[in-house]
Enzyme design. Sequence first.
Site, PDB file in Angstrom:
ATOM      1  N   GLU A  42       0.858  -1.195   0.000  1.00 58.22           N
ATOM      2  CA  GLU A  42       0.000   0.000   0.000  1.00 58.22           C
ATOM      3  C   GLU A  42       0.889   1.239   0.000  1.00 58.22           C
ATOM      4  O   GLU A  42       1.686   1.431   0.913  1.00 58.22           O
ATOM      5  CB  GLU A  42      -0.892  -0.022   1.249  1.00 58.22           C
ATOM      6  CG  GLU A  42      -1.749   1.226   1.419  1.00 58.22           C
ATOM      7  CD  GLU A  42      -2.486   1.244   2.763  1.00 58.22           C
ATOM      8  OE1 GLU A  42      -2.774   0.155   3.326  1.00 58.22           O
ATOM      9  OE2 GLU A  42      -2.755   2.350   3.265  1.00 58.22           O
ATOM     10  N   ARG A  46       0.518  10.538   1.382  1.00 56.24           N
ATOM     11  CA  ARG A  46       0.676  11.511   2.468  1.00 56.24           C
ATOM     12  C   ARG A  46       1.686  12.580   2.121  1.00 56.24           C
ATOM     13  O   ARG A  46       2.175  13.292   2.994  1.00 56.24           O
ATOM     14  CB  ARG A  46       1.089  10.801   3.752  1.00 56.24           C
ATOM     15  CG  ARG A  46      -0.037   9.943   4.235  1.00 56.24           C
ATOM     16  CD  ARG A  46       0.185   9.377   5.598  1.00 56.24           C
ATOM     17  NE  ARG A  46      -0.689   8.231   5.744  1.00 56.24           N
ATOM     18  CZ  ARG A  46      -0.544   7.293   6.643  1.00 56.24           C
ATOM     19  NH1 ARG A  46       0.442   7.358   7.497  1.00 56.24           N
ATOM     20  NH2 ARG A  46      -1.378   6.284   6.690  1.00 56.24           N
ATOM     21  N   LYS A 130     -11.077  -2.032   6.539  1.00 58.18           N
ATOM     22  CA  LYS A 130      -9.902  -1.826   7.389  1.00 58.18           C
ATOM     23  C   LYS A 130     -10.423  -1.614   8.823  1.00 58.18           C
ATOM     24  O   LYS A 130     -11.536  -1.105   9.009  1.00 58.18           O
ATOM     25  CB  LYS A 130      -9.185  -0.584   6.869  1.00 58.18           C
ATOM     26  CG  LYS A 130      -8.015  -0.083   7.684  1.00 58.18           C
ATOM     27  CD  LYS A 130      -7.297   1.006   6.892  1.00 58.18           C
ATOM     28  CE  LYS A 130      -6.341   1.789   7.761  1.00 58.18           C
ATOM     29  NZ  LYS A 130      -5.467   2.678   6.978  1.00 58.18           N
TER      30      LYS A 130
HETATM   31  C1  3PG Z   1      -2.345   3.620   8.492  1.00 60.09           C
HETATM   32  O1  3PG Z   1      -2.223   4.426   7.619  1.00 60.09           O
HETATM   33  O2  3PG Z   1      -3.076   2.631   8.361  1.00 60.09           O
HETATM   34  C2  3PG Z   1      -1.613   3.807   9.774  1.00 60.09           C
HETATM   35  O3  3PG Z   1      -1.137   5.082   9.928  1.00 60.09           O
HETATM   36  C3  3PG Z   1      -0.502   2.851   9.917  1.00 60.09           C
HETATM   37  O4  3PG Z   1      -0.212   2.755  11.238  1.00 60.09           O
HETATM   38  P1  3PG Z   1       1.199   2.228  11.755  1.00 60.09           P
HETATM   39  O5  3PG Z   1       2.179   3.285  11.358  1.00 60.09           O
HETATM   40  O6  3PG Z   1       1.023   2.090  13.225  1.00 60.09           O
HETATM   41  O7  3PG Z   1       1.492   0.917  11.077  1.00 60.09           O
END
Ligand code: 3PG
Length: 213
Positions: A42, A46, A130
């Site tokens: 994925e 951002r 999700k």
């Molecule tokens: C996401 O985008 O799903 C989360 O910010 C990921 O979270 P993590 O950095 O704790 O894996």
Amino acid sequence: MRDELVARLTNAPVVPLVGTDDADVAVKTADALAAGGLSVIEVVLRSDNAQAGMEAILKRCDDVIVGAGTVLTLDQAKAVHQAGAQFIVCPGLVDEIAEYCLAEDVPIYPGTMTAGEVQRAYALGLREVKFFPASLAGGVPMLKALGSVFREMRFMPTGGVSAANLSEFLALDSVIACGGSWLTPKDAVASGDFAAITRLAEEAVSIAATARS
Ligand code: 3PG
């Protein structure tokens, strides 16, 4: 594509997050993850140039399935779909994005964390969501509670998942796969230590294999 995505996630139920503005770095990161056994990736939108990373992976990494994450608007969903995103992930549930993806037959994983959100996703026709942010939203006990009510729904916990708790999430039948950024630590990406990323992917594959056996 959907069948291939399901097959890969069944085999290695972990989705690493890639977030970089540099398309070359995105490609090297994806190759390192695939070398470690994780070939569903994925790319999170951002930063301004993040979509270019997804497009570069699509073009240059032969055996990788790549989706777009952190999709916030319908326009973004349309743009990444047109650019070839093989699945879409959103932090929350926006009906018009879900409806667009269902109409276009693009697998979508919208973020949910309450029974109300899961029920709305169910009413829209989704059977996969999700679960975000997984650890803050109640973690494994919350997923057990949601899974017992929404028997057809399957979840992708993301947010606070790591090598330390991956097996607990994957032990649940309702979990399709776990997502996370722990596989692509910022310092390893910044220093070009792609071997470290491959090792983290291998570790996750091995934890997943044990948890699912
Ligand atoms: C996401 O985008 O799903 C989360 O910010 C990921 O979270 P993590 O950095 O704790 O894996």
